[in-house]
Design a protein around this motif. Structure first.
Motif, PDB file in Angstrom:
ATOM      1  N   HIS A   1       0.885  -1.182   0.140  1.00  0.00           N
ATOM      2  CA  HIS A   1      -0.071  -0.003  -0.087  1.00  0.00           C
ATOM      3  C   HIS A   1       0.881   1.185   0.111  1.00  0.00           C
ATOM      4  O   HIS A   1       0.420   2.240   0.391  1.00  0.00           O
ATOM      5  CB  HIS A   1      -1.066  -0.087   1.155  1.00  0.00           C
TER       6      HIS A   1
ATOM      7  N   CYS B   1      -7.725   1.357  -4.750  1.00  0.00           N
ATOM      8  CA  CYS B   1      -7.185   0.176  -4.201  1.00  0.00           C
ATOM      9  C   CYS B   1      -7.942  -0.317  -3.100  1.00  0.00           C
ATOM     10  O   CYS B   1      -8.878   0.445  -2.793  1.00  0.00           O
ATOM     11  CB  CYS B   1      -5.795   0.404  -3.340  1.00  0.00           C
TER      12      CYS B   1
ATOM     13  N   CYS C   1      -1.972   2.455  -5.245  1.00  0.00           N
ATOM     14  CA  CYS C   1      -0.941   1.697  -4.359  1.00  0.00           C
ATOM     15  C   CYS C   1      -0.282   0.451  -5.272  1.00  0.00           C
ATOM     16  O   CYS C   1      -0.740   0.227  -6.450  1.00  0.00           O
ATOM     17  CB  CYS C   1      -1.836   0.944  -3.443  1.00  0.00           C
TER      18      CYS C   1
ATOM     19  N   CYS D   1      -7.781  -0.891  -0.395  1.00  0.00           N
ATOM     20  CA  CYS D   1      -7.681  -0.178   1.018  1.00  0.00           C
ATOM     21  C   CYS D   1      -8.060   1.200   0.936  1.00  0.00           C
ATOM     22  O   CYS D   1      -8.412   1.955   2.094  1.00  0.00           O
ATOM     23  CB  CYS D   1      -6.183  -0.029   1.331  1.00  0.00           C
TER      24      CYS D   1
HETATM   25 ZN   LIG Z   1      -3.635   0.431  -1.051  1.00  0.00          ZN
END
Ligand SMILES: [Zn+2]
Length: 317
Positions: free
Chosen positions: A174, A184, A191, A186
């Motif tokens: 990340h 992403c 990332c 996340c």
């Molecule tokens: Zn990420």
């Protein structure tokens, strides 16, 4: 041994290894050389509770050890688990996919198997396995970076895992390569994982009209499809940029690449290495070596075995 003073080297007994994964759980009896003597693989239930995992471990361990002669019965085991772990306490701090927090997984596994169990994060286990049995044998300093469903990493410094304050040291997945890049899992954009994981490569391939998984994109490139070839070149540049960050930050001397996408990436190591080296800042860093995993999909399982092989021998009662 002439002049050996009568000291005898006894071969180390086999150990148990558990690779507790998101979709399947593998248990094995592994000898001191990393040889798998017996293995049992069971599906991991979707979003399992700790009690379901204990039952899974108990059933699989019973299968694994049924009928084994006494000298092959493991007395210790290692456990690779999918999340940051407090290895000293034997606690899995998180399993993100299942909403787990602070599960005492080593004690749970010990209760299920009847042997002492050491716990470690599965990505860290892969690095331990490469150090003991694989591509990093003889390298006290190296980094492990894996490209699979996600992108993860681990660092070995001076022959020891660098865990970090919360067990997440070395997680390159990340780090942002492109602020305007694809979303992403996340929640951020661009990332390493959003650009270079297996699903990310498949998505990038689909955007240029390709079909299938990441391996299909690499096959297309190898077969001469110009759009797939351009995509694979871009992916290799992104992988090289990510590895250069690892190289500049840690000076690891060696980076071992693992994960399912590495089966394809390994054919592109010259291009990845050239991109990486062009971004390594100091001249001595440019001797940084890249190698593919020597253990493939068994890395986490063999790392669990390495944990147990490194554990103090349990005392005879
Ligand atoms: Zn990420």
């Amino acid at each position: 041994v002439p002049g050996g003073g009568g000291r005898r080297l006894t071969p180390q007994a086999p150990v148990g290894a558990i690779d507790f994964g998101g979709t399947k759980t593998s248990l094995a009896v592994v000898d001191a050389g990393g040889g798998v003597l017996r293995q049992v693989v069971l599906p991991t239930p979707p979003r399992p509770s700790p009690a379901e995992v204990a039952a899974l471990f108990r059933a699989a361990w019973t299968d694994l050890t049924a009928g084994l002669p006494g000298h092959l019965l493991p007395r210790t085991a290692g456990l690779a688990a999918p999340g940051p772990a407090d290895a000293a306490a034997g606690v899995l701090r998180r399993a993100f996919d299942w909403g787990w927090r602070d599960v005492p997984l080593a004690a749970l596994a010990a209760g299920a198997t009847g042997v002492s169990v050491r716990l470690e994060n599965d990505v860290n286990c892969c690095a331990l396995a490469e150090m003991r049995f694989g591509a990093a044998a003889g390298h006290p300093d190296f980094a492990w970076v894996q490209f699979s469903t996600g992108v993860g990493g681990a660092v070995v410094a001076g022959g020891r895992l660098l865990r970090g304050a919360s067990g997440l040291a070395g997680e390159i997945g990340h780090v942002v390569l492109d602020e305007g890049g694809p979303p992403c899992p996340c929640g951020r954009r661009g990332c390493v994982e959003a650009l270079c994981s297996g699903p990310a490569v498949a998505r990038r391939h689909a955007q240029v009209g390709g079909r299938g998984d990441a391996a299909a994109a690499f096959r297309g490139a190898a077969a001469g499809d110009p759009r797939a070839a351009a995509l694979v070149a871009a992916v290799c540049r992104d992988v090289g940029r990510a590895l250069a960050i690892v190289g500049n930050l840690l000076d690891p001397g060696l980076i071992v690449l693992g994960g399912g996408v590495t089966a394809s990436l390994r054919h592109h190591l010259p291009a990845i290495g050239a991109e990486m080296r062009s971004r390594l800042l100091a001249a001595p860093l440019r001797s940084l070596e890249l190698r593919p995993t020597a253990l493939g999909a068994d890395a986490a399982l063999l790392g669990a075995a390495a944990l147990a092989l490194d554990a103090p021998e349990p005392q005879e009662r």
